[in-house]
Scaffold this motif. Structure first.
Motif, PDB file in Angstrom:
ATOM      1  N   GLY A 100       0.847  -1.560  -0.182  1.00  0.00           N
ATOM      2  CA  GLY A 100       0.150  -0.207   0.397  1.00  0.00           C
ATOM      3  C   GLY A 100       0.845   1.597   0.097  1.00  0.00           C
ATOM      4  N   TRP A 101       2.092   0.568   0.493  1.00  0.00           N
ATOM      5  CA  TRP A 101       2.668   2.806   0.800  1.00  0.00           C
ATOM      6  C   TRP A 101       3.427   2.641  -0.746  1.00  0.00           C
ATOM      7  CZ3 TRP A 101       3.109   6.312   3.608  1.00  0.00           C
ATOM      8  CH2 TRP A 101       3.210   7.146   4.296  1.00  0.00           C
ATOM      9  N   LEU A 102       3.859   2.044  -1.087  1.00  0.00           N
ATOM     10  CA  LEU A 102       4.324   2.265  -2.774  1.00  0.00           C
ATOM     11  C   LEU A 102       3.471   2.520  -3.430  1.00  0.00           C
ATOM     12  CD1 LEU A 102       7.988  -0.018  -2.589  1.00  0.00           C
ATOM     13  CD2 LEU A 102       7.454   1.654  -1.949  1.00  0.00           C
ATOM     14  N   ASP A 103       2.147   1.545  -3.371  1.00  0.00           N
ATOM     15  CA  ASP A 103       1.041   1.534  -4.403  1.00  0.00           C
ATOM     16  C   ASP A 103       0.082   2.967  -4.357  1.00  0.00           C
ATOM     17  OD1 ASP A 103       1.819  -1.351  -4.870  1.00  0.00           O
ATOM     18  OD2 ASP A 103       0.972  -1.919  -2.462  1.00  0.00           O
ATOM     19  N   ARG A 104       0.648   3.076  -3.099  1.00  0.00           N
ATOM     20  CA  ARG A 104      -0.665   4.709  -3.137  1.00  0.00           C
ATOM     21  C   ARG A 104       0.480   6.105  -4.305  1.00  0.00           C
ATOM     22  NH1 ARG A 104       4.703   6.092  -0.685  1.00  0.00           N
ATOM     23  NH2 ARG A 104       4.659   8.903  -0.356  1.00  0.00           N
ATOM     24  N   LEU A 105       1.631   5.766  -4.336  1.00  0.00           N
ATOM     25  CA  LEU A 105       2.362   6.321  -5.720  1.00  0.00           C
ATOM     26  C   LEU A 105       1.773   6.028  -7.656  1.00  0.00           C
ATOM     27  CD1 LEU A 105       5.890   6.594  -4.456  1.00  0.00           C
ATOM     28  CD2 LEU A 105       3.851   8.420  -3.806  1.00  0.00           C
ATOM     29  N   ALA A 126     -14.579  13.482 -13.815  1.00  0.00           N
ATOM     30  CA  ALA A 126     -14.936  12.670 -13.786  1.00  0.00           C
ATOM     31  C   ALA A 126     -14.873  12.700 -11.364  1.00  0.00           C
ATOM     32  CB  ALA A 126     -13.525  11.291 -13.295  1.00  0.00           C
ATOM     33  N   GLU A 127     -15.819  12.058 -11.175  1.00  0.00           N
ATOM     34  CA  GLU A 127     -15.818  12.012  -9.574  1.00  0.00           C
ATOM     35  C   GLU A 127     -15.930  10.698  -9.227  1.00  0.00           C
ATOM     36  OE1 GLU A 127     -20.305  12.836  -8.937  1.00  0.00           O
ATOM     37  OE2 GLU A 127     -19.900  15.498  -9.368  1.00  0.00           O
ATOM     38  N   ILE A 128     -14.687  10.427  -7.900  1.00  0.00           N
ATOM     39  CA  ILE A 128     -14.363   9.055  -8.223  1.00  0.00           C
ATOM     40  C   ILE A 128     -14.350   8.831  -6.636  1.00  0.00           C
ATOM     41  CG2 ILE A 128     -11.865   7.905  -8.278  1.00  0.00           C
ATOM     42  CD1 ILE A 128     -11.313  10.881 -10.712  1.00  0.00           C
ATOM     43  N   ILE A 129     -14.671   7.756  -6.412  1.00  0.00           N
ATOM     44  CA  ILE A 129     -14.683   7.141  -5.028  1.00  0.00           C
ATOM     45  C   ILE A 129     -12.964   6.230  -4.824  1.00  0.00           C
ATOM     46  CG2 ILE A 129     -16.035   5.565  -3.686  1.00  0.00           C
ATOM     47  CD1 ILE A 129     -17.083   8.475  -3.580  1.00  0.00           C
ATOM     48  N   LEU A 130     -12.445   5.866  -4.688  1.00  0.00           N
ATOM     49  CA  LEU A 130     -11.028   4.972  -4.085  1.00  0.00           C
ATOM     50  C   LEU A 130     -11.752   3.753  -3.270  1.00  0.00           C
ATOM     51  CD1 LEU A 130      -8.585   6.802  -4.112  1.00  0.00           C
ATOM     52  CD2 LEU A 130      -9.348   6.717  -6.070  1.00  0.00           C
ATOM     53  N   PHE A 131     -12.220   2.513  -3.362  1.00  0.00           N
ATOM     54  CA  PHE A 131     -12.735   1.601  -2.587  1.00  0.00           C
ATOM     55  C   PHE A 131     -11.469   0.571  -2.800  1.00  0.00           C
ATOM     56  CE2 PHE A 131     -14.084  -2.608  -2.618  1.00  0.00           C
ATOM     57  CZ  PHE A 131     -15.726  -2.564  -1.636  1.00  0.00           C
ATOM     58  N   GLY A 132     -11.474  -0.075  -1.836  1.00  0.00           N
ATOM     59  CA  GLY A 132     -10.206  -1.323  -1.575  1.00  0.00           C
ATOM     60  C   GLY A 132     -10.316  -1.900  -0.740  1.00  0.00           C
ATOM     61  N   GLY A 133      -9.817  -2.898  -0.869  1.00  0.00           N
ATOM     62  CA  GLY A 133     -10.076  -4.350   0.428  1.00  0.00           C
ATOM     63  C   GLY A 133      -8.311  -4.672   0.328  1.00  0.00           C
ATOM     64  N   SER A 134      -8.594  -5.098   1.741  1.00  0.00           N
ATOM     65  CA  SER A 134      -7.303  -5.828   2.312  1.00  0.00           C
ATOM     66  C   SER A 134      -6.509  -4.889   2.232  1.00  0.00           C
ATOM     67  CB  SER A 134      -6.897  -6.776   2.103  1.00  0.00           C
ATOM     68  OG  SER A 134      -5.875  -7.538   2.602  1.00  0.00           O
ATOM     69  N   MET A 135      -5.272  -5.483   1.559  1.00  0.00           N
ATOM     70  CA  MET A 135      -4.170  -4.487   1.519  1.00  0.00           C
ATOM     71  C   MET A 135      -4.343  -3.295   0.267  1.00  0.00           C
ATOM     72  SD  MET A 135      -0.316  -4.959  -0.536  1.00  0.00           S
ATOM     73  CE  MET A 135      -0.556  -4.996  -1.609  1.00  0.00           C
ATOM     74  N   GLY A 136      -5.724  -3.634  -0.361  1.00  0.00           N
ATOM     75  CA  GLY A 136      -6.362  -2.123  -1.526  1.00  0.00           C
ATOM     76  C   GLY A 136      -6.675  -1.617  -0.025  1.00  0.00           C
ATOM     77  N   ALA A 137      -7.129  -1.916   0.817  1.00  0.00           N
ATOM     78  CA  ALA A 137      -7.600  -0.551   1.568  1.00  0.00           C
ATOM     79  C   ALA A 137      -6.863  -0.003   1.911  1.00  0.00           C
ATOM     80  CB  ALA A 137      -8.456  -1.236   2.328  1.00  0.00           C
ATOM     81  N   ALA A 138      -5.899  -0.304   2.824  1.00  0.00           N
ATOM     82  CA  ALA A 138      -4.635  -0.061   2.907  1.00  0.00           C
ATOM     83  C   ALA A 138      -3.723   1.657   2.234  1.00  0.00           C
ATOM     84  CB  ALA A 138      -3.715  -0.838   3.542  1.00  0.00           C
ATOM     85  N   THR A 139      -3.364   0.896   0.447  1.00  0.00           N
ATOM     86  CA  THR A 139      -3.105   1.376  -0.508  1.00  0.00           C
ATOM     87  C   THR A 139      -4.533   3.167  -0.313  1.00  0.00           C
ATOM     88  OG1 THR A 139      -2.882  -0.550  -1.788  1.00  0.00           O
ATOM     89  CG2 THR A 139      -2.658   1.768  -2.939  1.00  0.00           C
ATOM     90  N   VAL A 140      -5.941   2.940  -0.477  1.00  0.00           N
ATOM     91  CA  VAL A 140      -7.003   3.469  -0.641  1.00  0.00           C
ATOM     92  C   VAL A 140      -6.201   4.143   0.593  1.00  0.00           C
ATOM     93  CG1 VAL A 140      -9.278   4.173  -0.762  1.00  0.00           C
ATOM     94  CG2 VAL A 140      -8.049   2.452  -2.131  1.00  0.00           C
ATOM     95  N   MET A 141      -6.216   4.213   2.129  1.00  0.00           N
ATOM     96  CA  MET A 141      -6.092   5.200   3.086  1.00  0.00           C
ATOM     97  C   MET A 141      -4.424   5.601   3.283  1.00  0.00           C
ATOM     98  SD  MET A 141      -7.937   2.759   6.057  1.00  0.00           S
ATOM     99  CE  MET A 141      -7.316   1.834   5.900  1.00  0.00           C
TER     100      MET A 141
END
Length: 322
Positions: free
Chosen positions: A152-157, A173-188
């Motif tokens: 998630g840390w490198l992935d945020r970039l 575009a009006e964008i929602i970021l949705f993530g699960g597990s490591m994807g949730a950490a990436t979004v946060m």
């Protein structure tokens, strides 16, 4: 007395040597794509619920959701989309069922998974609500290249770059970021960056509070090892081995800079990411926040255990605040 001192010194040296070995082994297992031990043994230890499938009502629901997601993934309005960055080639599935719509969602998968596996069904549910969708494979996952897992840390970039890819297609575009597990950490972790006004809110399902805390939980629950001193040594080694500190890779610290609406979701049966981390994350953010707790749901399975309630909550939150 000298013998006692000698024995103590030997014990201390052995503890240090064993701890350094364990820390290095753990980092290799956790943070590098191709690891035979993880594939053969570690995965089952770290996330046992993935291996306890049967024919319960939840397994049947999951099968139905997978089939729906697979069919949606292959529809004519879906296409492969690639991004070159930092010498790597990153893959995504670009799905535009509603060309006139300004509503977009970027759906981000979990640890050692890939976009289609975790997010195809979720993408289909967003499409039903009039959204266009981008589903990336994170670096070192799926069809994307790379060997180091960014947690998630490198992935945020990279997620910032995917946002720009959407804005090239639809500047309004009006964008929602949705993530699960490591994807949730990436979004946060992305939530604390300087984001364009097009980002309207976040939905994060079973994300960890920091890589350091998550690895500590894994050492204790899966490996039956103490976090100290192994994790302390691993944190010192990580910067050199993978380019980031486990402590710096923090959802909590990034959420402290967030003022956008965020919906936090977690199942109480999660053996991979302790559900108590939801409260740490939720406490940290400064934006509008709500939570959905799904009783007994394992890791990234809340939308399998309570699908109607899950998506009603998600879209009600988005429509109200985003």
């Amino acid at each position: 007395m000298k013998w006692v001192l000698f024995v103590l010194v030997i014990i201390v040296i052995l503890v240090i040597v064993i701890s350094v070995y364990a820390a290095n082994f753990f980092l290799n297992v956790a943070l590098f794509r191709n690891n035979k031990w993880y594939d053969e043994t570690g995965h089952k230890m770290m996330n046992p619920d993935n291996f306890n499938k049967g024919k319960s009502q939840y397994d049947l629901i999951e099968e139905q959701q997978i089939q729906q997601g697979d069919a949606f993934w292959q529809l004519a309005f879906a296409q492969d989309h690639w991004l070159k960055t930092g010498g790597e080639k990153l893959y995504s599935r670009l799905i535009i069922p509603h060309p006139e719509s300004k509503k977009w969602v970027i759906c981000v998968h979990g640890y050692r998974s890939f976009g289609k596996r975790d997010m195809a069904f979720v993408a289909s549910k967003f499409s039903e609500q009039g959204y266009n969708i981008l589903v990336p494979d994170l670096k070192a996952h799926g069809k994307s290249t790379g060997n180091v897992i960014g947690m998630g840390w490198l992935d945020r970039l990279d997620l910032l770059k995917w946002i720009q890819e959407v804005l090239v297609i639809e500047p309004a575009a009006e964008i929602i970021l949705f993530g699960g597990s490591m994807g949730a950490a990436t979004v946060m972790m992305t939530s604390g960056e300087n984001l364009p006004e097009n980002i309207k809110g976040f939905v994060v399902d079973c994300g960890y509070s920091s890589v350091y805390n998550e690895f500590g939980a894994m050492l204790r629950s899966a490996f039956k090892l103490p976090a100290f001193p192994i994790l302390t040594i691993a944190n010192a080694l990580a910067k050199k081995k993978v380019g980031y500190s486990l402590k710096d890779a923090s959802s909590v610290r990034q959420l402290e800079k967030n003022e956008l609406p965020t919906l936090f979701i977690h199942g109480t049966g999660d053996k991979f990411v302790p559900h108590q981390m939801l409260y740490e994350n939720m406490e940290a953010t400064n934006g509008v926040k709500e939570s959905l707790i799904v009783e007994k749901a394992p890791h990234l399975s809340s939308f399998i255990y309570e699908p109607e309630h899950y998506f009603e909550t998600v879209f009600e939150f988005i429509h109200r605040y985003c």
